[in-house]
Design an enzyme around this catalytic site. Structure first.
Site, PDB file in Angstrom:
ATOM      1  N   HIS A  78      87.718  44.817  48.117  1.00  0.00           N
ATOM      2  CA  HIS A  78      88.472  44.620  49.350  1.00  0.00           C
ATOM      3  C   HIS A  78      88.964  46.079  50.054  1.00  0.00           C
ATOM      4  CE1 HIS A  78      90.406  42.004  52.354  1.00  0.00           C
ATOM      5  NE2 HIS A  78      91.488  42.717  51.984  1.00  0.00           N
ATOM      6  N   ALA A 126      64.797  47.324  53.239  1.00  0.00           N
ATOM      7  CA  ALA A 126      65.869  47.643  54.529  1.00  0.00           C
ATOM      8  C   ALA A 126      64.847  47.795  55.514  1.00  0.00           C
ATOM      9  CB  ALA A 126      66.743  48.822  54.119  1.00  0.00           C
ATOM     10  N   ASP A 166      49.488  52.376  50.184  1.00  0.00           N
ATOM     11  CA  ASP A 166      49.093  51.351  51.377  1.00  0.00           C
ATOM     12  C   ASP A 166      47.425  51.133  51.641  1.00  0.00           C
ATOM     13  OD1 ASP A 166      51.853  51.574  51.993  1.00  0.00           O
ATOM     14  OD2 ASP A 166      51.646  52.522  53.695  1.00  0.00           O
ATOM     15  N   GLU A 206      62.689  49.013  64.807  1.00  0.00           N
ATOM     16  CA  GLU A 206      63.372  49.910  64.611  1.00  0.00           C
ATOM     17  C   GLU A 206      63.152  51.029  65.595  1.00  0.00           C
ATOM     18  OE1 GLU A 206      63.118  50.297  59.575  1.00  0.00           O
ATOM     19  OE2 GLU A 206      61.642  51.485  60.792  1.00  0.00           O
ATOM     20  N   TYR A 223      57.547  69.013  47.471  1.00  0.00           N
ATOM     21  CA  TYR A 223      56.468  68.032  46.931  1.00  0.00           C
ATOM     22  C   TYR A 223      55.404  69.166  46.346  1.00  0.00           C
ATOM     23  CZ  TYR A 223      57.387  63.295  48.338  1.00  0.00           C
ATOM     24  OH  TYR A 223      57.924  61.988  48.421  1.00  0.00           O
ATOM     25  N   CYS A 260      59.490  56.928  56.870  1.00  0.00           N
ATOM     26  CA  CYS A 260      60.826  56.551  56.492  1.00  0.00           C
ATOM     27  C   CYS A 260      61.537  57.706  56.963  1.00  0.00           C
ATOM     28  CB  CYS A 260      60.610  56.431  55.144  1.00  0.00           C
ATOM     29  SG  CYS A 260      59.216  55.721  54.508  1.00  0.00           S
ATOM     30  N   GLY A 265      56.473  43.259  67.165  1.00  0.00           N
ATOM     31  CA  GLY A 265      57.560  42.513  66.828  1.00  0.00           C
ATOM     32  C   GLY A 265      57.907  42.714  65.178  1.00  0.00           C
ATOM     33  N   THR A 279      52.852  59.851  54.906  1.00  0.00           N
ATOM     34  CA  THR A 279      53.509  59.025  55.853  1.00  0.00           C
ATOM     35  C   THR A 279      55.071  59.129  55.844  1.00  0.00           C
ATOM     36  OG1 THR A 279      51.454  57.756  56.290  1.00  0.00           O
ATOM     37  CG2 THR A 279      53.623  56.982  57.398  1.00  0.00           C
ATOM     38  N   CYS A 280      55.455  58.741  54.389  1.00  0.00           N
ATOM     39  CA  CYS A 280      57.086  58.702  54.308  1.00  0.00           C
ATOM     40  C   CYS A 280      57.817  59.871  54.665  1.00  0.00           C
ATOM     41  CB  CYS A 280      57.280  58.338  53.035  1.00  0.00           C
ATOM     42  SG  CYS A 280      58.942  58.075  52.666  1.00  0.00           S
ATOM     43  N   TYR A 328      58.498  45.640  61.710  1.00  0.00           N
ATOM     44  CA  TYR A 328      59.360  46.727  61.387  1.00  0.00           C
ATOM     45  C   TYR A 328      59.454  47.899  62.305  1.00  0.00           C
ATOM     46  CZ  TYR A 328      59.232  45.714  56.203  1.00  0.00           C
ATOM     47  OH  TYR A 328      59.267  45.136  55.040  1.00  0.00           O
ATOM     48  N   ILE A 329      58.237  48.509  62.846  1.00  0.00           N
ATOM     49  CA  ILE A 329      58.158  49.768  63.311  1.00  0.00           C
ATOM     50  C   ILE A 329      58.660  49.719  64.658  1.00  0.00           C
ATOM     51  CG2 ILE A 329      56.863  51.587  64.097  1.00  0.00           C
ATOM     52  CD1 ILE A 329      55.233  51.488  61.529  1.00  0.00           C
ATOM     53  N   ALA A 359      38.712  65.478  51.336  1.00  0.00           N
ATOM     54  CA  ALA A 359      37.889  65.077  50.296  1.00  0.00           C
ATOM     55  C   ALA A 359      37.176  64.028  50.459  1.00  0.00           C
ATOM     56  CB  ALA A 359      38.596  65.235  48.816  1.00  0.00           C
ATOM     57  N   LYS A 361      62.110  58.872  60.579  1.00  0.00           N
ATOM     58  CA  LYS A 361      62.846  57.882  61.262  1.00  0.00           C
ATOM     59  C   LYS A 361      63.999  57.535  60.838  1.00  0.00           C
ATOM     60  CE  LYS A 361      63.092  54.202  59.186  1.00  0.00           C
ATOM     61  NZ  LYS A 361      62.171  53.131  58.667  1.00  0.00           N
ATOM     62  N   GLU A 376      82.025  42.056  50.269  1.00  0.00           N
ATOM     63  CA  GLU A 376      82.686  41.034  49.542  1.00  0.00           C
ATOM     64  C   GLU A 376      82.551  39.717  50.073  1.00  0.00           C
ATOM     65  OE1 GLU A 376      87.257  40.698  50.231  1.00  0.00           O
ATOM     66  OE2 GLU A 376      86.719  42.183  51.761  1.00  0.00           O
TER      67      GLU A 376
END
Ligand code: NDP
Length: 457
Positions: free
Chosen positions: A436, A342, A304, A183, A99, A48, A177, A42-43, A179-180, A115, A51, A441
């Site tokens: 700064h 995040a 997952d 986003e 991969y 991710c 409402g 999925t990622c 994450y997905i 499988a 996205k 900061e």
């Protein structure tokens, strides 16, 4: 000679499965892996990575506007969805290839097939039709989107389809409402669609600190997203390309697309788990212990599909820990405590640790909170604010939670997470000299806690 074909057979070539296969092979195990779709899971394929590419694409519309305040004259920008998707596809194909190549280099045997389990040591490959015997089996089949049943729900798409839409809709309704939903509402809005987000609850992103959800909701509304809370989608009717969305508040919205971002469920259907002796949990997840081992000693599960924390880096940690434990003689538990995350809403969220409500339930706390206009927007003129919040234990002075909403919050939280994980106190934060001029900061310069709310002990 062992009567097993492999020491480990992995079902599922996503982040958790691939990591486990590679590490086990590095420890000297004979490893096979089956993936029925594309390596990366999925990622990489429809989560991710694509996205975030879409988030980048969608944020340019504001950057073009903001540039005017810095003296740039930007001609009317034009956006080409097909070109974006073609570039995205190239990048995803590149990653997928990496991969598969890494598995190959590690000596893992790859089976491009579905499988299923036959018994605690046997899997059957549907495309090859033959059976494989393995000493250990790892299930890493991930999750899939869940769409509730309502009239016309089949007209809604899920996040799976969002990355390959033939065209960008002019109007979209996003349901959910979490994450997905949040986003994609931002992505669609940034790319120029008119977006209505419909959420059945009171507060978006309700599993996060309440201030984060409220702040991001305000900012999303300022960007032009219509957000309807305590409202649900009652039904969808299709007339050609046009969808009419009936809402539970009695109103309707016309749209070219309805996205149901209503959660994800573990991918366990039809895997033969019951046949092999593994019974499933209430949500269809595979129950595992702290070593990712199921009730059947030869069968393990990570990611997952176990419904612990649905996050890629967590699945990777679980896969790695499993391989080190079983094949590396290094017993390792994946650590699920204080995991930073995040959320690529616009503005972005970075968060780690306890929310204010969770911390108050555990003891006395001090809350440090600041909202401010980031420097970028002094000249851009954009009405956008950042939020920073620290939750501090009154007795130990430890920083229990850090919550940030605003540009680069995801980058900042990684650094803050090291400090929080090490047990840093508020005074450790305060002793750190500010960098700064940056937004981060603020994390080390907040000195005055908020007054205690009335009634707090
Ligand atoms: P979430 O669990 O975050 O949100 C699901 C949303 O759908 C909630 O708002 C929920 O409402 C709503 N919902 C569920 N069932 C129904 C229903 N029957 N009718 C109407 N609304 C419903 O899931 P997502 O799909 O957004 O994301 C799944 C997981 O993927 C996340 O938990 C996260 O771990 C992971 N993820 C992580 C990302 C990241 O790290 N940046 C990005 C995307 C996903 P309610 O609140 O009322 O239950």
């Amino acid at each position: 000679m062992s009567d097993f074909d492999f020491d480990l057979f992995v079902i599922g070539g996503g982040s958790g499965g691939v990591r486990a296969a590679r590490i086990a092979a590095n420890h000297g195990a004979r490893v096979g892996i089956a993936e029925e779709y594309r390596f990366g899971g999925t990622c990489v394929i429809r989560g991710c990575v694509p996205k975030k590419l879409l988030v980048y694409a969608s944020s340019f519309s504001e950057s073009f506007e903001d540039a005017e305040g810095f003296g740039w004259h930007v001609p009317e920008p034009r956006f080409d969805w097909a070109r974006l998707i073609a570039s995205k596809d190239l990048e995803i194909a590149r990653l997928e290839e990496i991969y598969a190549r890494n598995l190959d280099l590690a000596g893992v045997e790859i089976f491009r097939s579905r499988a299923t389990l036959i018994d605690p040591h046997t899997v059957e490959l549907s495309t090859h039709g033959h059976r494989i015997r393995a000493k250990h089996i790892l299930i890493a089949t991930g999750g899939r989107p869940f769409v509730p049943d309502f009239p016309g729900s089949h007209h809604a798409v899920t996040s799976n389809e969002m990355f390959d839409l033939p065209r960008l809709p002019e109007r979209a309704v996003v349901m959910g409402g979490g994450y997905i939903a949040c986003e994609f509402a931002g992505i669609l809005n940034g790319l120029g669609a008119t977006v209505t987000l419909v959420y059945r609850g009171k507060r978006l992103l309700r599993s996060f600190d309440a201030d984060l959800g409220a702040h991001v909701t305000d900012e999303m509304r300022k960007k032009g997203i219509e957000i309807l809370t305590e409202t649900d989608v009652a039904g969808i009717e299709r007339d050609g390309e046009r969808l009419t969305v009936a809402l539970t508040n009695g109103e309707t919205r016309e749209a070219g697309l309805v996205l149901a971002a209503t959660g994800r469920v573990p991918n366990t259907e039809g895997l033969g788990l019951e046949r092999a002796g593994v019974s499933l949990g209430r949500r269809g997840e595979i129950p595992v212990d702290e070593w990712s081992q199921t009730a059947v000693p030869s069968i393990f599960a990570v990611g997952d599909v176990t419904d612990r924390l649905q996050l890629t880096p967590v699945a990777i940690r679980e896969g790695h820990a499993f391989a080190d434990t079983v094949f590396g003689a290094q017993p390792t538990r994946a650590d699920h405590v204080l995991v930073a995350t995040a959320i690529f809403t616009q503005p972005e969220i970075g968060t780690i640790g306890l929310t204010e409500a969770q911390a108050r339930a555990e003891g006395q706390v001090e809350i440090y909170r600041s909202t401010f206009r980031p420097m970028l927007h002094t000249l851009s003129g954009r009405d956008e604010r950042m939020l920073m919040k620290l939750i501090v234990a009154k007795d130990t002075r430890r920083v229990l939670g850090v919550h940030i909403a605003g540009h680069a919050a995801g980058e900042m939280i990684q650094m803050a997470a090291i400090a929080v994980k090490m047990g840093a106190t508020k005074e450790d934060f305060d002793r750190t000299v500010a960098v700064h001029p940056t937004a981060s900061e603020e994390l080390v310069t907040m000195r005055t806690p908020l007054p205690e709310p009335a009634g707090a002990a």
